[in-house]
Design an enzyme around this catalytic site. Structure first.
Site, PDB file in Angstrom:
ATOM      1  CG  ASN A  12       3.357 -31.911 -16.148  1.00  0.00           C
ATOM      2  OD1 ASN A  12       4.574 -32.044 -16.189  1.00  0.00           O
ATOM      3  ND2 ASN A  12       2.666 -31.264 -17.068  1.00  0.00           N
ATOM      4  CG  ASN A  14       8.107 -31.796 -17.979  1.00  0.00           C
ATOM      5  OD1 ASN A  14       9.297 -32.011 -18.124  1.00  0.00           O
ATOM      6  ND2 ASN A  14       7.171 -32.424 -18.685  1.00  0.00           N
ATOM      7  CG  ASP A  71      -5.167 -24.992 -14.865  1.00  0.00           C
ATOM      8  OD1 ASP A  71      -5.024 -26.216 -15.041  1.00  0.00           O
ATOM      9  OD2 ASP A  71      -5.757 -24.264 -15.701  1.00  0.00           O
ATOM     10  CE1 TYR A 154       1.380 -25.485 -27.435  1.00  0.00           C
ATOM     11  CE2 TYR A 154       1.071 -25.673 -25.055  1.00  0.00           C
ATOM     12  CZ  TYR A 154       0.627 -25.898 -26.343  1.00  0.00           C
ATOM     13  OH  TYR A 154      -0.570 -26.545 -26.551  1.00  0.00           O
ATOM     14  CE  LYS A 175       9.623 -22.619 -17.979  1.00  0.00           C
ATOM     15  NZ  LYS A 175       9.060 -23.884 -18.421  1.00  0.00           N
TER      16      LYS A 175
HETATM   17  P1  IMP Z   1      -2.406 -27.922 -17.077  1.00  0.00           P
HETATM   18  O1  IMP Z   1      -2.074 -26.747 -16.197  1.00  0.00           O
HETATM   19  O2  IMP Z   1      -2.052 -29.230 -16.459  1.00  0.00           O
HETATM   20  O3  IMP Z   1      -3.799 -27.838 -17.609  1.00  0.00           O
HETATM   21  O4  IMP Z   1      -1.438 -27.868 -18.344  1.00  0.00           O
HETATM   22  C1  IMP Z   1      -0.837 -26.709 -18.787  1.00  0.00           C
HETATM   23  C2  IMP Z   1      -0.226 -26.910 -20.173  1.00  0.00           C
HETATM   24  O5  IMP Z   1       0.256 -25.619 -20.575  1.00  0.00           O
HETATM   25  C3  IMP Z   1       0.992 -27.827 -20.197  1.00  0.00           C
HETATM   26  O6  IMP Z   1       0.682 -29.130 -20.541  1.00  0.00           O
HETATM   27  C4  IMP Z   1       1.854 -27.179 -21.277  1.00  0.00           C
HETATM   28  O7  IMP Z   1       1.413 -27.597 -22.533  1.00  0.00           O
HETATM   29  C5  IMP Z   1       1.539 -25.697 -21.137  1.00  0.00           C
HETATM   30  N1  IMP Z   1       2.494 -25.040 -20.225  1.00  0.00           N
HETATM   31  C6  IMP Z   1       2.241 -24.505 -18.998  1.00  0.00           C
HETATM   32  N2  IMP Z   1       3.359 -24.007 -18.452  1.00  0.00           N
HETATM   33  C7  IMP Z   1       4.338 -24.246 -19.346  1.00  0.00           C
HETATM   34  C8  IMP Z   1       5.740 -23.970 -19.329  1.00  0.00           C
HETATM   35  O8  IMP Z   1       6.338 -23.424 -18.388  1.00  0.00           O
HETATM   36  N3  IMP Z   1       6.416 -24.375 -20.429  1.00  0.00           N
HETATM   37  C9  IMP Z   1       5.820 -24.982 -21.480  1.00  0.00           C
HETATM   38  N4  IMP Z   1       4.526 -25.270 -21.547  1.00  0.00           N
HETATM   39  C10 IMP Z   1       3.781 -24.892 -20.475  1.00  0.00           C
END
Ligand code: IMP
Length: 194
Positions: A12, A14, A71, A154, A175
């Protein structure tokens, strides 16, 4: 000082961007792509810790390098903590981040309870096993989507009360100072640097 090589269990962009901004001095973070590895893990656990562990342990196994995984997700009070660990898949298959965020707004439309928090679990795996570092950031959900800002997931609806701004309206540096991921990563960095 030579930097410590760490493998980063994420594709990811970001997250990679935020992680690289925090873990600077002393570390060299390498993504699966930079290591020439194909990294795909099904997130089958029902907790942040469980999924972070799956990712860091798998990457350790295939890279042989100390590995770090994140995660994270958003837990919404009006939805009894959902979408939580399922934040990345919330809504319908094929949804973009924006679709998911707007779907969430629809789900809580008219509900006066706007409390939510972001949670992040960092898992770190090396020859000694796996350790966890967590961070939480409380906020309030806006009524609409911020089209003009940046940030991912989000962030366009997440208001951080102490700054009276959405995460989509502050810089990545600002942030990181207060975010769930920033808190967890600073704990992790403290541990690594001893
Ligand atoms: P995972 O940890 O890859 O399962 O994904 C976590 C998901 O939570 C991301 O795809 C976002 O949708 C959301 N998320 C986690 N951290 C953030 C953040 O700092 N900003 C915005 N969305 C977040």
């Amino acid at each position: 000082m030579t930097s410590k090589k760490l493998a980063l269990a994420s594709n990811n962009q970001n997250k990679i961007f935020e992680l690289k901004k925090i873990l600077t001095t002393g570390f060299s973070l390498l993504t699966p792509k930079e290591l020439g590895l194909v990294f795909e893990v099904e997130e089958t656990e029902s907790t942040f810790e469980g999924n972070a562990r799956l990712k860091s342990e798998h990457l350790y196994k295939i890279s042989g390098l100390p590995s770090v995984a994140d995660d994270s997700g958003i837990c919404v009070s009006a939805l009894n903590g959902d979408p939580g660990v399922y934040s990345a898949y919330y809504g319908k298959p094929g949804f973009t981040d924006r679709d998911r965020t707007e779907f969430l707004l629809e789900e809580i439309k008219g509900n006066p309870d706007r409390a939510a928090y972001y949670f992040c679990c960092i898992a770190y795996t090396d020859g000694n096993g796996t350790k966890f570092f967590t961070g939480k950031c409380e906020g309030i959900l806006a009524e609409d989507y911020d089209e003009s800002g940046f940030g991912f997931g989000y962030d366009p609806i997440f208001i951080y009360p102490p700054l009276k701004k959405r995460f989509s309206q502050i810089s990545p540096e600002e942030k990181n100072k207060v975010s769930h991921r920033g808190i967890a990563l600073r704990e992790f960095a403290k541990f690594l640097l001893g």
